[in-house]
Design a protein around this motif. Structure first.
Motif, PDB file in Angstrom:
ATOM      1  N   LEU A 188       0.825  -1.206   0.000  1.00 20.45           N
ATOM      2  CA  LEU A 188       0.000   0.000   0.000  1.00 20.45           C
ATOM      3  C   LEU A 188       0.861   1.259   0.000  1.00 20.45           C
ATOM      4  N   SER A 189       1.920   1.249   0.784  1.00 19.01           N
ATOM      5  CA  SER A 189       2.788   2.419   0.890  1.00 19.01           C
ATOM      6  C   SER A 189       3.562   2.661  -0.398  1.00 19.01           C
ATOM      7  N   ALA A 190       4.054   1.589  -0.996  1.00 19.13           N
ATOM      8  CA  ALA A 190       4.801   1.740  -2.245  1.00 19.13           C
ATOM      9  C   ALA A 190       3.927   2.357  -3.332  1.00 19.13           C
ATOM     10  N   VAL A 191       2.702   1.874  -3.445  1.00 14.81           N
ATOM     11  CA  VAL A 191       1.777   2.403  -4.446  1.00 14.81           C
ATOM     12  C   VAL A 191       1.393   3.838  -4.117  1.00 14.81           C
ATOM     13  N   LEU A 192       1.132   4.122  -2.846  1.00 15.13           N
ATOM     14  CA  LEU A 192       0.713   5.457  -2.429  1.00 15.13           C
ATOM     15  C   LEU A 192       1.779   6.498  -2.719  1.00 15.13           C
ATOM     16  N   MET A 193       3.011   6.223  -2.323  1.00 13.47           N
ATOM     17  CA  MET A 193       4.082   7.185  -2.536  1.00 13.47           C
ATOM     18  C   MET A 193       4.416   7.327  -4.022  1.00 13.47           C
ATOM     19  N   GLY A 194       4.348   6.227  -4.745  1.00 12.05           N
ATOM     20  CA  GLY A 194       4.576   6.311  -6.188  1.00 12.05           C
ATOM     21  C   GLY A 194       3.527   7.165  -6.868  1.00 12.05           C
ATOM     22  N   SER A 195       2.278   7.009  -6.446  1.00 16.12           N
ATOM     23  CA  SER A 195       1.198   7.803  -7.022  1.00 16.12           C
ATOM     24  C   SER A 195       1.376   9.284  -6.719  1.00 16.12           C
ATOM     25  N   HIS A 196       1.681   9.604  -5.454  1.00 12.50           N
ATOM     26  CA  HIS A 196       1.875  11.005  -5.064  1.00 12.50           C
ATOM     27  C   HIS A 196       3.038  11.627  -5.830  1.00 12.50           C
ATOM     28  N   GLY A 197       4.142  10.911  -5.887  1.00  5.79           N
ATOM     29  CA  GLY A 197       5.322  11.466  -6.544  1.00  5.79           C
ATOM     30  C   GLY A 197       5.113  11.688  -8.032  1.00  5.79           C
ATOM     31  N   LEU A 198       4.514  10.696  -8.712  1.00  5.97           N
ATOM     32  CA  LEU A 198       4.266  10.835 -10.144  1.00  5.97           C
ATOM     33  C   LEU A 198       3.243  11.937 -10.426  1.00  5.97           C
ATOM     34  N   THR A 199       2.229  12.031  -9.557  1.00  6.88           N
ATOM     35  CA  THR A 199       1.210  13.060  -9.758  1.00  6.88           C
ATOM     36  C   THR A 199       1.807  14.451  -9.638  1.00  6.88           C
ATOM     37  N   LYS A 200       2.566  14.670  -8.579  1.00  5.36           N
ATOM     38  CA  LYS A 200       3.173  15.981  -8.382  1.00  5.36           C
ATOM     39  C   LYS A 200       4.255  16.248  -9.416  1.00  5.36           C
ATOM     40  N   GLY A 201       5.055  15.228  -9.734  1.00 12.30           N
ATOM     41  CA  GLY A 201       6.126  15.410 -10.707  1.00 12.30           C
ATOM     42  C   GLY A 201       5.626  15.697 -12.105  1.00 12.30           C
ATOM     43  N   SER A 202       4.442  15.197 -12.437  1.00  9.14           N
ATOM     44  CA  SER A 202       3.905  15.410 -13.783  1.00  9.14           C
ATOM     45  C   SER A 202       3.584  16.880 -14.042  1.00  9.14           C
ATOM     46  N   LEU A 203       3.407  17.658 -12.968  1.00  9.04           N
ATOM     47  CA  LEU A 203       3.107  19.083 -13.144  1.00  9.04           C
ATOM     48  C   LEU A 203       4.278  19.853 -13.728  1.00  9.04           C
ATOM     49  N   ALA A 204       5.463  19.256 -13.732  1.00 11.28           N
ATOM     50  CA  ALA A 204       6.598  19.905 -14.384  1.00 11.28           C
ATOM     51  C   ALA A 204       6.485  19.810 -15.898  1.00 11.28           C
ATOM     52  N   PHE A 205       5.645  18.906 -16.416  1.00 16.74           N
ATOM     53  CA  PHE A 205       5.526  18.686 -17.853  1.00 16.74           C
ATOM     54  C   PHE A 205       4.109  18.914 -18.368  1.00 16.74           C
ATOM     55  N   LEU A 206       3.137  19.031 -17.443  1.00 18.80           N
ATOM     56  CA  LEU A 206       1.752  19.286 -17.809  1.00 18.80           C
ATOM     57  C   LEU A 206       1.247  20.480 -17.021  1.00 18.80           C
ATOM     58  N   ASN A 207       0.335  21.240 -17.609  1.00 17.38           N
ATOM     59  CA  ASN A 207      -0.315  22.253 -16.804  1.00 17.38           C
ATOM     60  C   ASN A 207      -1.330  21.577 -15.891  1.00 17.38           C
ATOM     61  N   TYR A 208      -1.724  22.267 -14.848  1.00 19.21           N
ATOM     62  CA  TYR A 208      -2.566  21.653 -13.819  1.00 19.21           C
ATOM     63  C   TYR A 208      -3.906  21.154 -14.349  1.00 19.21           C
ATOM     64  N   PRO A 209      -4.627  21.918 -15.175  1.00 18.03           N
ATOM     65  CA  PRO A 209      -5.905  21.406 -15.685  1.00 18.03           C
ATOM     66  C   PRO A 209      -5.764  20.111 -16.484  1.00 18.03           C
ATOM     67  N   ALA A 210      -4.708  19.993 -17.300  1.00 20.00           N
ATOM     68  CA  ALA A 210      -4.516  18.763 -18.073  1.00 20.00           C
ATOM     69  C   ALA A 210      -4.300  17.573 -17.147  1.00 20.00           C
ATOM     70  N   GLN A 211      -3.507  17.778 -16.091  1.00 22.86           N
ATOM     71  CA  GLN A 211      -3.279  16.701 -15.139  1.00 22.86           C
ATOM     72  C   GLN A 211      -4.575  16.316 -14.440  1.00 22.86           C
ATOM     73  N   ILE A 212      -5.372  17.327 -14.075  1.00 24.72           N
ATOM     74  CA  ILE A 212      -6.645  17.074 -13.407  1.00 24.72           C
ATOM     75  C   ILE A 212      -7.540  16.202 -14.274  1.00 24.72           C
ATOM     76  N   MET A 213      -7.597  16.492 -15.562  1.00 27.59           N
ATOM     77  CA  MET A 213      -8.484  15.749 -16.433  1.00 27.59           C
ATOM     78  C   MET A 213      -8.022  14.309 -16.640  1.00 27.59           C
ATOM     79  N   PHE A 214      -6.704  14.096 -16.682  1.00 24.48           N
ATOM     80  CA  PHE A 214      -6.213  12.728 -16.753  1.00 24.48           C
ATOM     81  C   PHE A 214      -6.620  11.951 -15.502  1.00 24.48           C
ATOM     82  N   LYS A 215      -6.448  12.568 -14.348  1.00 27.17           N
ATOM     83  CA  LYS A 215      -6.793  11.891 -13.104  1.00 27.17           C
ATOM     84  C   LYS A 215      -8.293  11.660 -12.981  1.00 27.17           C
TER      85      LYS A 215
END
Length: 349
Positions: A90-117
């Motif tokens: 559970l922890s491995a998946v949780l931290m991976g999800s948080h890190g990838l989600t936040k890190g993706s904002l360096a390459f996507l604008n926030y609305p685009a990331q929101i819509m993917f999620k």
């Protein structure tokens, strides 16, 4: 009801036990909306306005804020009812999800990331059919509503790619990976609550955060983000104030989400989180004054229709049940009348 179940049905001192289902849903959803609306505004300010794109490091800082807040709630390790190994995956998946989600904002604008999620509900439903302890099956209209969400996403993303320069396929790959992890995460959390009802929200959040923090060290060191982020944030200490405030708001949202999962399941929770993302998206355009095209609006309409299609059948479920009860009642009445007729005929025979 055991003490664990009673404790598991409390949200920040508010007892959920014995309340109608709609009140439970409203209380949990309100806490979730508050926490993550504040989180969305803070994230966009830090990533897009300040240009600080350190997803792993920010998740690391957020984890320590979580642990401090959980300790203030009075939770201790002695109150655990599940073994530590339960929280490793559970922890491995949780931290991976948080890190990838936040890190993706360096390459996507926030609305685009929101819509993917926002498409999370579809993989959540699919993966729920394979998680041990759940094996859920969903009707066809639930999948139709999920597909409508995906179509709305595609329309919005295409429009967003044309109107925003901050859009790359690498960011799409990162947020897609986070999406798969989120789908597994929600179903696994539901399975833990279902197999052990004494599990509390505080235990799950505390253990998954504590076990998951070491997972973040490896990507921070390998990418060099640890020293870079430390140096950048040290020069702008107010960033830490924003991160702590964001983590406190997100903490409220996280505990509320766990309450929703425990009470209503992962798929319903995914629909609530999708609705929150749509509201956050609109606020993003209103607060930060971004251009909203007709294609954006069409995508949002499809997403709204998908949400409504998912929620409406829940209100209609009682209809077939009432009909079945009426049919059963009529059958019982018919048999009763038949018996009376037979009894009346018996003395004549």
């Amino acid at each position: 009801m055991t003490g664990g179940e009673e404790q598991g049905r409390r949200l920040f001192g508010v007892s959920l036990t014995g309340r109608p289902r709609w009140q439970q849903f409203l209380i949990c959803s309100s806490g979730f909306f508050f926490g993550y609306l504040v989180n969305g505004i803070c994230e966009e300010y830090v990533y897009n306005r300040l240009q600080f794109s350190y997803g792993w490091y920010f998740t690391f800082v957020q984890g320590f804020v979580y642990l401090g807040l959980i300790r203030l709630q009075g939770f201790t390790v002695k109150q655990m009812v599940n073994p530590w190994r339960t929280y490793v995956r559970l922890s491995a998946v949780l931290m991976g999800s948080h890190g990838l989600t936040k890190g993706s904002l360096a390459f996507l604008n926030y609305p685009a990331q929101i819509m993917f999620k926002s498409t999370k509900v579809l993989p959540v439903m699919i993966m729920g059919a394979f998680i041990p302890g759940l094996r859920r099956k969903y009707p066809l209209h639930d999948y139709v509503s999920a597909v409508m969400l995906v179509v709305g996403l595609i329309l919005f993303t295409l429009a967003d790619a044309q109107s925003s320069p901050n859009f790359s396929m690498f960011g799409v790959a990162m947020v897609s990976g986070a999406l798969v992890m989120d789908a597994f995460l929600g179903n696994l959390q539901e399975a833990i609550f279902k197999m052990n009802p004494d599990t509390t929200q505080m235990e799950m959040l505390f253990c998954s955060t504590l076990v998951g923090l070491p997972f973040l060290v490896v990507p921070m060191v390998l990418t060099g983000e640890l020293m870079t982020a430390w140096s950048a944030c040290s020069q702008h200490m107010y960033v830490y104030a924003v991160l702590v405030f964001e983590a406190m708001a997100t903490f409220v949202g996280q505990v509320s989400v766990l309450s929703l999962i425990a009470l209503f399941g992962a798929a319903t929770t995914a629909m609530v989180t999708t609705a929150r993302k749509a509201v956050t998206l609109l606020l993003s355009y209103l607060i930060f004054t971004k251009p909203l095209t007709e294609q954006h609006v069409t995508g949002l309409l499809l997403i709204s229709m998908g949400i409504m299609l998912k929620l409406l059948p829940e209100n209609k479920e009682n209809g077939p049940r009432r009909h079945a009860r009426m049919v059963q009642h009529c059958d019982d009445k018919h048999r009763e009348i038949s018996r009376e007729v037979e009894e009346e005929k018996s003395p004549l025979v």
